[in-house]
Scaffold this motif. Structure first.
Motif, short mmCIF file in Angstrom:
data_model
loop_
_atom_site.label_atom_id
_atom_site.label_comp_id
_atom_site.label_asym_id
_atom_site.label_seq_id
_atom_site.Cartn_x
_atom_site.Cartn_y
_atom_site.Cartn_z
N ASP A 42 0.75 -3.27 -9.33
CA ASP A 42 0.88 -4.71 -9.12
C ASP A 42 0.64 -5.09 -7.66
O ASP A 42 0.07 -6.15 -7.37
CB ASP A 42 2.26 -5.19 -9.57
CG ASP A 42 2.39 -5.29 -11.09
OD1 ASP A 42 1.34 -5.29 -11.77
OD2 ASP A 42 3.53 -5.36 -11.58
N VAL A 43 1.09 -4.23 -6.72
CA VAL A 43 0.81 -4.49 -5.31
C VAL A 43 -0.70 -4.48 -5.08
O VAL A 43 -1.25 -5.34 -4.38
CB VAL A 43 1.50 -3.45 -4.40
CG1 VAL A 43 1.03 -3.61 -2.95
CG2 VAL A 43 3.02 -3.59 -4.47
N MET A 44 -1.39 -3.54 -5.70
CA MET A 44 -2.85 -3.48 -5.55
C MET A 44 -3.53 -4.69 -6.19
O MET A 44 -4.52 -5.20 -5.66
CB MET A 44 -3.39 -2.18 -6.13
CG MET A 44 -3.13 -0.96 -5.25
SD MET A 44 -3.81 -1.20 -3.57
CE MET A 44 -3.64 0.45 -2.89
N PRO A 101 1.19 0.53 -0.94
CA PRO A 101 2.00 -0.20 -1.91
C PRO A 101 3.50 0.08 -1.85
O PRO A 101 4.30 -0.88 -1.97
CB PRO A 101 1.38 0.20 -3.25
CG PRO A 101 -0.06 0.42 -2.92
CD PRO A 101 -0.03 1.09 -1.57
N GLU A 138 4.71 -1.08 -10.39
CA GLU A 138 4.79 -1.91 -9.19
C GLU A 138 3.70 -1.52 -8.20
O GLU A 138 3.11 -2.38 -7.54
CB GLU A 138 6.17 -1.81 -8.55
CG GLU A 138 6.34 -2.80 -7.40
CD GLU A 138 7.75 -2.94 -6.89
OE1 GLU A 138 8.00 -3.88 -6.10
OE2 GLU A 138 8.63 -2.10 -7.25
N TRP A 139 3.41 -0.22 -8.09
CA TRP A 139 2.31 0.22 -7.23
C TRP A 139 1.01 -0.49 -7.63
O TRP A 139 0.29 -1.03 -6.79
CB TRP A 139 2.14 1.74 -7.33
CG TRP A 139 1.23 2.37 -6.32
CD1 TRP A 139 1.59 2.98 -5.17
CD2 TRP A 139 -0.21 2.43 -6.37
NE1 TRP A 139 0.47 3.43 -4.50
CE2 TRP A 139 -0.65 3.11 -5.21
CE3 TRP A 139 -1.17 1.99 -7.28
CZ2 TRP A 139 -2.00 3.36 -4.94
CZ3 TRP A 139 -2.51 2.23 -7.00
CH2 TRP A 139 -2.92 2.90 -5.85
N SER A 197 -9.08 -1.94 -0.53
CA SER A 197 -8.04 -0.94 -0.72
C SER A 197 -8.67 0.36 -1.21
O SER A 197 -9.84 0.40 -1.58
CB SER A 197 -7.00 -1.43 -1.74
OG SER A 197 -7.58 -1.55 -3.03
N CYS A 212 8.67 2.75 -5.14
CA CYS A 212 8.38 1.84 -6.25
C CYS A 212 7.84 2.63 -7.44
O CYS A 212 7.26 3.71 -7.28
CB CYS A 212 7.37 0.78 -5.81
SG CYS A 212 5.74 1.42 -5.36
N HIS A 229 4.92 -9.70 -3.64
CA HIS A 229 3.95 -8.82 -3.00
C HIS A 229 2.83 -9.64 -2.38
O HIS A 229 2.37 -9.35 -1.27
CB HIS A 229 3.33 -7.85 -4.02
CG HIS A 229 4.34 -7.04 -4.78
ND1 HIS A 229 4.26 -6.82 -6.14
CD2 HIS A 229 5.46 -6.40 -4.37
CE1 HIS A 229 5.26 -6.07 -6.51
NE2 HIS A 229 6.01 -5.80 -5.48
N ILE A 262 4.83 -1.95 1.04
CA ILE A 262 4.76 -3.39 0.74
C ILE A 262 5.88 -3.77 -0.23
O ILE A 262 6.56 -4.78 -0.06
CB ILE A 262 3.38 -3.75 0.13
CG1 ILE A 262 2.24 -3.40 1.11
CG2 ILE A 262 3.34 -5.22 -0.26
CD1 ILE A 262 2.33 -4.07 2.45
N ALA A 263 6.09 -2.93 -1.25
CA ALA A 263 7.17 -3.19 -2.22
C ALA A 263 8.53 -3.16 -1.53
O ALA A 263 9.42 -3.98 -1.84
CB ALA A 263 7.10 -2.17 -3.35
#
Length: 374
Positions: free
Chosen positions: A198-200, A141, A195-196, A210, A191, A155, A144-145
């Motif tokens: 939210d990426v997931m 994550p 946000e971590w 994941s 991040c 994302h 990705i962020a």
């Protein structure tokens, strides 16, 4: 609250609150936690086997601007030791991984300021073209962020492009502790916790399998550990029906050797074997919607990890043909394919090789045994 009632509710797969989890941590005996977690493991993983994997951690680059206080691996842009791994190096490492019986690369690197989406999609496509059977369990994550910020993209769209280029699954890297008080102290350049998560969520929308992780035993409070577990559980509960979501949860203690956290703030790894076993058990208890709990033999060693198999863990992770990040902070332990299986048998279980989706694999008929000389 009392421990007997809470443990009985846990056996019914109820979601305990962070306060209830903390109460168990503070008041329940280790044997009680181990018993309940082991019973839950037997229900969730009824075959009783302990799974393991052969893969290799390869670093795309060691250039990073996140400046985490627990990382000895990264180099700043322009540093004389900085690198971006070239395709010829990947070829050598992948072909060796296949000889050792592995089928997957765990590709991770730093927050390189110049490596955007095209770098990763081109890399994934090239590797899959060269080695169609290779599985890519890559980035995490925070990366990705970082790419999403560089590109001004969502994302979801970054992950969609990466999946189309060959990304098979998303590691749970960079979770550390998800509370932003902690993150500001140890990994300010990454991040935030929201946000971590939210990426997931985006990964689960795309049905990218994941994993989730927790690095504990540094500046976090006990309450923040259980908050972390509850937030992971909530994201898992939101995943689309039929999606893989988090296929596993892996907690490990902070490794302190030579880190800025130790040198500047005096933070050391004081997590005992008993504390780690308790956190494994409570991970199983607090995360009834995540099927696989992995014991981190890399950081706690063989004997503690073996006990964890009787405390809710059902997976021993990978032999990790190569691993450079956690090892750079002092994790000394190593396994070969034979060694990890022997260790599982010593603990009283049958070993079963798996892939990243926790599907069983047959050990290749011809497999070269890795020689550990470091």
């Amino acid at each position: 609250m009392n421990t007997a009632d809470l443990l009985q509710r846990a056996l019914q797969f109820e979601f305990l609150t962070k306060e209830e989890g903390l109460f168990l941590y503070q008041h329940a005996a280790t044997a009680e936690l181990m018993y309940v977690a082991n019973e839950l493991r037997k229900i969730q993983v009824p075959h009783g086997k302990v799974t393991w994997q052969i893969d290799r951690n390869v670093n795309t680059t060691n250039v990073c601007i996140a400046n985490c206080k627990f990382c000895n691996f990264f180099r700043r842009p322009g540093h004389e030791d900085s690198y971006i791994t070239d395709i010829e190096t990947y070829k050598i490492k992948i072909e060796e991984t296949f000889r050792y019986g592995g089928d997957q690369l765990l590709l991770q690197g730093g927050h390189h300021p110049d490596l955007g989406l095209k770098f990763y999609t081109d890399l994934f496509s090239q590797l899959k073209e060269l080695y169609p059977a290779l599985k890519l369990h890559s980035l995490g994550p925070p990366e990705i962020a970082h790419v999403a910020k560089l590109e001004g993209m969502s994302h979801y769209d970054v992950l969609k492009a990466m999946k189309e280029s060959g990304l098979d699954s998303l590691p749970g890297a960079g979770a550390e502790i998800l509370n932003d008080r902690v993150r500001r102290l140890i990994s300010k350049g990454k991040c935030g916790g929201k946000e971590w998560l939210d990426v997931m969520r985006a990964a689960h929308q795309l049905n990218l399998p994941s994993s989730a992780t927790m690095m504990f035993g540094h500046v976090e409070t006990l309450e923040e550990r259980f908050e972390h577990l509850v937030w992971i559980r909530e994201v898992q509960a939101e995943k689309p029906e039929g999606a893989y979501g988090f296929v596993a949860f892996i907690p490990w203690p902070f490794q302190d050797d030579g880190t800025l956290l130790k040198k500047v703030r005096g933070i050391t790894n004081n997590v005992s074997g008993d504390e780690y076993i308790r956190m494994i058990a409570l991970s199983r208890i607090m995360l009834p919607n995540i099927k696989n709990i992995q014991a981190s033999w890399l950081t706690v060693g063989k004997q503690v990890a073996q006990i964890c198999l009787h405390a809710g863990a059902n997976d021993f992770g990978s032999i990790m043909i190569e691993e450079n990040v956690v090892s750079a902070a002092g994790a000394p332990h190593r396994f070969t394919a034979k060694g990890i299986q022997d260790s599982i048998r010593e603990a009283g279980f049958e070993p079963q090789m798996r892939n990243q989706k926790y599907e069983w694999r047959q050990i290749p008929v011809e497999i070269e045994e890795q020689v550990i000389n470091y």
